[in-house]
Design a protein around this motif. Sequence first.
Motif, PDB file in Angstrom:
ATOM      1  N   ALA A 149       0.835  -1.203   0.000  1.00 11.12           N
ATOM      2  CA  ALA A 149       0.000   0.000   0.000  1.00 11.12           C
ATOM      3  C   ALA A 149       0.869   1.251   0.000  1.00 11.12           C
ATOM      4  CB  ALA A 149      -0.933  -0.004   1.210  1.00 11.12           C
ATOM      5  N   SER A 150       1.939   1.226   0.771  1.00  9.11           N
ATOM      6  CA  SER A 150       2.833   2.379   0.856  1.00  9.11           C
ATOM      7  C   SER A 150       3.440   2.718  -0.499  1.00  9.11           C
ATOM      8  CB  SER A 150       3.933   2.094   1.875  1.00  9.11           C
ATOM      9  OG  SER A 150       4.804   3.183   1.978  1.00  9.11           O
ATOM     10  N   ARG A 151       3.872   1.708  -1.254  1.00 11.54           N
ATOM     11  CA  ARG A 151       4.441   1.949  -2.589  1.00 11.54           C
ATOM     12  C   ARG A 151       3.387   2.526  -3.537  1.00 11.54           C
ATOM     13  NH1 ARG A 151       7.057  -2.781  -1.243  1.00 11.54           N
ATOM     14  NH2 ARG A 151       5.540  -4.067  -2.341  1.00 11.54           N
ATOM     15  N   ALA A 152       2.179   1.988  -3.475  1.00  9.81           N
ATOM     16  CA  ALA A 152       1.107   2.484  -4.341  1.00  9.81           C
ATOM     17  C   ALA A 152       0.752   3.924  -3.979  1.00  9.81           C
ATOM     18  CB  ALA A 152      -0.121   1.582  -4.235  1.00  9.81           C
ATOM     19  N   ILE A 153       0.671   4.204  -2.699  1.00 10.51           N
ATOM     20  CA  ILE A 153       0.334   5.561  -2.247  1.00 10.51           C
ATOM     21  C   ILE A 153       1.416   6.543  -2.683  1.00 10.51           C
ATOM     22  CG2 ILE A 153       0.084   7.018  -0.192  1.00 10.51           C
ATOM     23  CD1 ILE A 153      -1.218   4.417   1.113  1.00 10.51           C
ATOM     24  N   ALA A 154       2.684   6.152  -2.530  1.00 13.56           N
ATOM     25  CA  ALA A 154       3.786   7.028  -2.944  1.00 13.56           C
ATOM     26  C   ALA A 154       3.686   7.346  -4.436  1.00 13.56           C
ATOM     27  CB  ALA A 154       5.126   6.375  -2.615  1.00 13.56           C
ATOM     28  N   ALA A 155       3.348   6.345  -5.245  1.00 13.23           N
ATOM     29  CA  ALA A 155       3.203   6.575  -6.681  1.00 13.23           C
ATOM     30  C   ALA A 155       2.033   7.519  -6.953  1.00 13.23           C
ATOM     31  CB  ALA A 155       3.004   5.252  -7.418  1.00 13.23           C
ATOM     32  N   LEU A 156       0.915   7.318  -6.284  1.00 12.53           N
ATOM     33  CA  LEU A 156      -0.255   8.172  -6.505  1.00 12.53           C
ATOM     34  C   LEU A 156       0.030   9.620  -6.122  1.00 12.53           C
ATOM     35  CD1 LEU A 156      -3.003   5.711  -5.222  1.00 12.53           C
ATOM     36  CD2 LEU A 156      -2.678   6.479  -7.590  1.00 12.53           C
ATOM     37  N   VAL A 157       0.793   9.812  -5.053  1.00  4.89           N
ATOM     38  CA  VAL A 157       1.173  11.166  -4.643  1.00  4.89           C
ATOM     39  C   VAL A 157       2.125  11.755  -5.690  1.00  4.89           C
ATOM     40  CG1 VAL A 157       2.439  12.508  -2.906  1.00  4.89           C
ATOM     41  CG2 VAL A 157       0.769  10.769  -2.183  1.00  4.89           C
ATOM     42  N   LYS A 158       3.112  10.972  -6.104  1.00  9.80           N
ATOM     43  CA  LYS A 158       4.082  11.424  -7.109  1.00  9.80           C
ATOM     44  C   LYS A 158       3.387  11.835  -8.403  1.00  9.80           C
ATOM     45  CE  LYS A 158       7.878   9.604  -9.921  1.00  9.80           C
ATOM     46  NZ  LYS A 158       8.671   8.398 -10.221  1.00  9.80           N
ATOM     47  N   TYR A 159       2.352  11.095  -8.812  1.00  9.26           N
ATOM     48  CA  TYR A 159       1.634  11.383 -10.050  1.00  9.26           C
ATOM     49  C   TYR A 159       0.626  12.523  -9.904  1.00  9.26           C
ATOM     50  CZ  TYR A 159       3.398   6.723 -11.334  1.00  9.26           C
ATOM     51  OH  TYR A 159       4.172   5.631 -11.579  1.00  9.26           O
ATOM     52  N   GLY A 160       0.478  13.038  -8.690  1.00  4.51           N
ATOM     53  CA  GLY A 160      -0.444  14.145  -8.463  1.00  4.51           C
ATOM     54  C   GLY A 160      -1.908  13.733  -8.414  1.00  4.51           C
ATOM     55  N   LEU A 161      -2.157  12.460  -8.119  1.00  2.00           N
ATOM     56  CA  LEU A 161      -3.532  11.959  -8.061  1.00  2.00           C
ATOM     57  C   LEU A 161      -4.097  11.946  -6.645  1.00  2.00           C
ATOM     58  CD1 LEU A 161      -3.095   8.982 -10.555  1.00  2.00           C
ATOM     59  CD2 LEU A 161      -4.066  11.237 -11.020  1.00  2.00           C
ATOM     60  N   VAL A 162      -3.213  11.917  -5.655  1.00  3.91           N
ATOM     61  CA  VAL A 162      -3.625  11.822  -4.256  1.00  3.91           C
ATOM     62  C   VAL A 162      -2.809  12.808  -3.425  1.00  3.91           C
ATOM     63  CG1 VAL A 162      -3.581  10.283  -2.229  1.00  3.91           C
ATOM     64  CG2 VAL A 162      -4.386   9.420  -4.421  1.00  3.91           C
ATOM     65  N   GLU A 163      -3.464  13.372  -2.405  1.00  6.15           N
ATOM     66  CA  GLU A 163      -2.787  14.241  -1.439  1.00  6.15           C
ATOM     67  C   GLU A 163      -2.768  13.546  -0.094  1.00  6.15           C
ATOM     68  OE1 GLU A 163      -5.369  17.639  -1.467  1.00  6.15           O
ATOM     69  OE2 GLU A 163      -4.384  18.514  -3.227  1.00  6.15           O
ATOM     70  N   GLN A 164      -1.744  13.862   0.689  1.00 11.53           N
ATOM     71  CA  GLN A 164      -1.646  13.344   2.051  1.00 11.53           C
ATOM     72  C   GLN A 164      -1.781  14.511   3.028  1.00 11.53           C
ATOM     73  OE1 GLN A 164       1.416  10.034   2.578  1.00 11.53           O
ATOM     74  NE2 GLN A 164       2.331  11.292   0.954  1.00 11.53           N
TER      75      GLN A 164
END
Length: 145
Positions: free
Chosen positions: A68-83
């Motif tokens: 999950a952490s790797r997927a979340i990092a990718a989503l943040v990197k791609y600008g699709l998700v904010e933390q």
Amino acid sequence: MSTPDVDLELELTRLVQRVRRRSIQIVSGLHRDLDYGTYLFFLAICDAPGQVRGADLAESMGVHKSTASRAIAALVKYGLVEQHPDPSDGRARLLVPTEEAAERLRGYRTETHERLVRLLDGWEVAEIDAFSGALRRFNDTAESF
């Protein structure tokens, strides 16, 4: 009970393949580097009621926290998700889709709904209700296996 006809498995396979192909088209439209597995995390974040913690996301998807952490990092990197910081736990982060990504997903979902309406043009309401009910029953049973 009699054994269902083999055609049922064939038709289910055709359906799953078509849905996956369509999903892959959507994935590439969200970000060129996004893979299908990470897209599933994106959907889970978008469909969560409010913000979701990464650990809760991992648990709900039945994966290890590192996955999950790797997927979340990718989503943040791609600008699709904010933390955002979790006010109840300073170490945890709450996840939410960016407004632009959420809007694009809403557009894809609207487009998909419109395609379904066109696909079912000519079907009687009773046929659509029966089909929907049978799929619901099938999915409910499959989830309990």
